[in-house]
Design an enzyme around this catalytic site. Structure first.
Site, short mmCIF file in Angstrom:
data_model
loop_
_atom_site.label_atom_id
_atom_site.label_comp_id
_atom_site.label_asym_id
_atom_site.label_seq_id
_atom_site.Cartn_x
_atom_site.Cartn_y
_atom_site.Cartn_z
N ASN A 61 31.61 1.79 -53.16
CA ASN A 61 30.23 1.95 -53.59
C ASN A 61 29.44 0.64 -53.62
O ASN A 61 28.24 0.66 -53.84
CB ASN A 61 30.21 2.58 -55.00
CG ASN A 61 28.82 2.89 -55.49
OD1 ASN A 61 28.03 3.47 -54.76
ND2 ASN A 61 28.50 2.47 -56.70
N TYR A 126 21.00 -3.50 -42.87
CA TYR A 126 21.33 -2.39 -43.75
C TYR A 126 21.55 -1.08 -42.98
O TYR A 126 22.57 -0.41 -43.14
CB TYR A 126 20.24 -2.21 -44.80
CG TYR A 126 20.61 -1.23 -45.90
CD1 TYR A 126 21.41 -1.64 -46.96
CD2 TYR A 126 20.18 0.09 -45.87
CE1 TYR A 126 21.77 -0.77 -47.98
CE2 TYR A 126 20.52 0.97 -46.88
CZ TYR A 126 21.31 0.54 -47.92
OH TYR A 126 21.67 1.41 -48.91
N LYS A 130 25.13 0.85 -42.55
CA LYS A 130 25.31 2.20 -43.09
C LYS A 130 25.65 3.20 -41.98
O LYS A 130 26.36 4.18 -42.22
CB LYS A 130 24.08 2.64 -43.86
CG LYS A 130 23.87 1.85 -45.17
CD LYS A 130 25.08 1.92 -46.09
CE LYS A 130 24.83 1.30 -47.44
NZ LYS A 130 26.01 1.35 -48.33
#
Length: 235
Positions: A61, A126, A130
């Site tokens: 996470n 980012y 992801k």
């Protein structure tokens, strides 16, 4: 059964561990680690072994995001993003999976993002990172499901958490419509239900599901142009 909490701030971890033990009667151990350190994944797993625990459930996470243009950002900051959200995620899974396969049970939730399902946009690394997490999770799920191990990429949209405070984007995020946001506990519940049921991808929340479905048919060249139009760093 026990719970191991891993993060950088020991005082916060200890307080959370105390609350979880009091509320649920669960053993809760704390490991302080900075995932920007390449040695952290091995050290974390070594400590788990010392505690006499097996990793049956792994939740990746940890995350961060830059706030400037790629060319203007010192490479050490970009390297930290890669280390925390790509390398550490991959290594922790690699270290945990053999034991899961041997025991015939395992659950891995890798937190990706709704951004991974959207057209490319200039958000530094980012979106690319992801997307990697999304694809890695699906590939691992295909490989490991016959061994009783489920892997899910959790792809939340805007979620109330400390992320925007840490990244310095709170003022901008506060201007977004309330209907776009979810509470963290709702995202967690939906993500856990997904991995337990064996779903390789989970997009929590109705608004996020509709958004993901709406952009799915978009041709690559249209998505690219859309991403360029949304580029906050273009000259």
């Amino acid at each position: 059964m026990g719970l191991v909490l891993v993060a950088r701030r020991e005082d916060r971890l200890l307080a959370l561990a105390k609350d979880l033990t009091a509320d649920y009667g669960v053993r809760c151990d704390v490991i302080t680690a900075d995932l920007t350190d390449p040695a952290a994944p091995q050290a974390i797993m070594a400590r788990v072994t010392e505690l006499g625990l097996d990793v049956d459930i792994l939740i990746n996470n940890a995350g961060l995001s830059g706030s400037g243009a790629f060319a203007d950002t010192p490479f050490v900051e970009l390297a930290n993003e890669i280390q925390v959200m790509m390398t550490a995620v991959t290594e922790l899974a690699h270290l945990a999976v053999p034991g899961m396969k041997e025991r015939g049970f395992g659950r891995i939730v890798n937190v990706s993002s709704l951004a991974a399902l959207m057209p490319p946009a200039a958000s530094l690394l980012y979106t690319a990172i992801k997307s990697y997490v999304l694809n890695l999770s699906q590939a691992l799920d295909m490989e490991l499901k016959p061994h009783g191990v489920h892997v899910t990429a959790l792809c939340p949209g805007f979620t109330h958490s400390e992320f925007h405070d840490v990244m310095g984007t709170r003022d901008a995020s506060n201007k977004l419509p309330a209907f776009l946001w979810q509470e963290a506990d709702a995202v967690v519940r939906e993500g856990w239900n997904a991995v337990d049921k064996g779903a390789p991808v989970c997009v929590p929340g109705v608004v996020n599901k509709v958004t993901a479905a709406a952009v799915k048919p978009v041709p690559l060249w249209v998505g690219y142009r859309l991403g360029k139009s949304l580029n906050p760093f273009k000259n």
